[in-house]
Enzyme design. Structure first.
Site, short mmCIF file in Angstrom:
data_model
loop_
_atom_site.label_atom_id
_atom_site.label_comp_id
_atom_site.label_asym_id
_atom_site.label_seq_id
_atom_site.Cartn_x
_atom_site.Cartn_y
_atom_site.Cartn_z
N SER A 71 -5.09 -0.56 -2.57
CA SER A 71 -5.48 0.81 -2.27
C SER A 71 -6.67 0.78 -1.33
CB SER A 71 -5.84 1.53 -3.58
OG SER A 71 -6.16 2.86 -3.32
N GLU A 72 -6.66 1.66 -0.33
CA GLU A 72 -7.68 1.57 0.72
C GLU A 72 -9.08 1.94 0.24
OE1 GLU A 72 -4.89 3.40 0.87
OE2 GLU A 72 -5.20 5.32 1.88
N ASN A 73 -9.19 2.53 -0.97
CA ASN A 73 -10.53 2.76 -1.50
C ASN A 73 -11.06 1.54 -2.26
OD1 ASN A 73 -8.52 3.42 -3.42
ND2 ASN A 73 -10.00 4.52 -4.66
N ASN A 80 0.85 -1.19 0.00
CA ASN A 80 0.00 0.00 0.00
C ASN A 80 0.89 1.24 0.00
OD1 ASN A 80 -1.46 2.35 1.28
ND2 ASN A 80 -3.17 0.93 1.06
#
Lengths: 226, 238
Positions: A50-52, A27
């Site tokens: 990716s945190e989305n 990440n």
């Protein structure tokens, strides 16, 4: 301070990316860390998360070929790779907290000799921007930091203890700055690699914590992708 | 059963009262219910509590939550950002927040998502490792499980959720495309009434493979198709 050039952002990013192992889930934080994806190792497959809600996304989309519904955590348009997966936000963070991310590379204002770091709130401000940093900091198996060695005013960012509110305690193990590569150990910062043209004394003078300088100190490895 | 399809955004938001709590999906653009926000701005509801990843963007761009904040419609913000990632970026929210004219609760993004998830999953509270030892855990219960500390966090629920989806059928079953999904599925569950704006027309029941439904229709109450002259994602600087 020496007249030698400090390390470029891409050089720092390449050095951090050299640590990524085959098959790692990586990440990259907003800003400088995204440059890590420019380093490509021919024998290692990296899965960028990716945190989305993306696992295994690809490089930045070229202008004119963007999919307006496909962005990384920095809001940049990226392209899908074969085998990409999409998750909702809760699942994206579930995998982060549960340790499925091998390394989180983050920018920071300060890193302390005990592995604490601060990257969400500046002194004297009421608001802050935590984003996903606190979750990544406690969830990723490794937390690496990239940052300028000093502030614009010349104040050190590597400190005995953070002065700013911390993002997480005791999690950072590796820091690349414009002056070198630093390992965070139980004894404090160890200067592993140094920018060409700099002496350990010069780096120490720009640092707010005692540096351990080992016998096998090396020049900063200038990795570049083929 | 009453149709979930509304002919206009204005009709879909008409009954939203002052003081409502509203969740807004969207992350850096994709998923942002821009047309619903525009209609809510025109409708005039104020004193709102908004739950969202950010209180709108800090840059220029098409309409988002910042329009409601700039117009003074928002009383309280729950978000993962109460300042831009770069200190040079400022806008009306920053001034209002620093002056105490708007309240804000800053929440780590994963905790925000999990609180919303919990709110829509019948969970009373949960322990997370995120934030332990930081300002965000101050005043909260910290408990150790198997040698690790966790902080107690409470669920979030809302009167309304607003989201953007790609495709729907008349039952309200939704599909998202790529990172448009983000907070949509969890917010739809955590709100009493969920409003979805749609990229494309509403299909007949059965047109979406039940195995490919991202948000089941029981969580979706009102749908409006974005018309060709509506606000589209990717309309930068619009």
């Amino acid at each position: 301070m020496a007249s030698a050039e400090v390390l470029s952002r891409q050089a720092m990013a390449n050095r951090i990316a050299m640590e990524f192992e085959d098959g790692w889930v990586v990440n990259l934080g907003i800003g400088m860390p995204t440059l890590c994806s420019n380093f490509v190792h021919p024998e290692r497959q990296i899965l960028y998360q990716s945190e989305n809600g993306l696992v295994n996304y690809g490089p930045l989309a070229v202008e004119g070929e963007e999919d307006f519904n496909l962005v990384n955590a920095g809001g940049q348009y990226v392209i899908p790779l074969p085998g990409m997966a999409v998750l909702d936000h809760a699942d994206a963070f579930a995998l982060i907290r549960a340790g499925y991310v091998d390394v989180s590379v983050l920018g920071a204002y300060e890193v302390a000799a005990n592995g604490d770091f601060a990257n969400w709130k500046l002194g004297g401000r009421k608001g802050g921007g935590i984003g996903g940093a606190m979750d990544l900091a406690v969830g990723a198996r490794n937390v690496f930091v990239m940052m300028e060695h000093t502030t614009r005013d010349g104040a050190p960012r590597l400190l005995e203890r953070c002065a700013l509110p911390i993002t997480a305690p005791g999690v950072v193990t590796l820091v690349a700055t414009t002056l070198g590569l630093f390992e965070v150990t139980s004894e404090g910062f160890v200067l592993r690699e140094i920018a060409p043209g700099y002496s350990p004394d010069e780096v120490q003078a720009a640092t707010g914590a005692k540096l351990i300088v080992p016998q096998d100190l090396r020049e900063f490895q200038q990795g570049h992708s083929p | 059963m009453k149709s979930k399809v509304y002919e206009s955004f204005d009709a879909a938001v008409a009954d939203i009262a002052d003081g409502s709590t509203i969740m807004f999906s969207g992350f850096a653009g994709p998923g942002t219910p821009r047309n619903l926000i525009a209609a809510l701005l025109a409708q005039g509801a104020s004193g709102l509590t908004v739950i969202s990843n950010t209180p709108g963007s800090w840059g220029d761009g098409p309409i988002d939550l910042k329009a409601l904040i700039d117009a003074g419609r928002v009383r309280r913000v729950v978000a993962a950002f109460t300042a831009a990632t770069h200190p040079s970026m400022r806008r009306a929210f920053d001034e209002l927040y620093e002056a105490g004219e708007i309240e804000a609760e800053l929440v780590p993004q994963g905790t925000l998502a999990e609180r919303i998830r919990a709110g829509g999953a019948g969970i009373g509270a949960f322990y997370t490792p995120t934030g332990v030892g930081t300002e965000t855990a101050e005043g909260k219960e910290v408990r150790s499980f198997e040698g690790r500390d966790y902080v107690l966090e409470l669920p979030l629920r809302a009167d309304y959720a607003m989201l953007r989806a790609h495709r729907a059928d008349e039952m309200g079953n939704l599909q998202y495309v790529h990172t448009q999904r983000n907070f949509g599925p969890i917010m739809a569950r955590a709100a009493r009434t969920t409003l979805a704006e749609l990229d494309g027309p509403v299909a007949a029941a059965g047109e979406i493979d039940p195995n490919q439904v991202h948000t089941p229709g029981i969580f979706v109450d009102r749908m409006v198709v974005v018309p060709a002259d509506g606000i589209q994602e990717g309309a930068r600087g619009g």
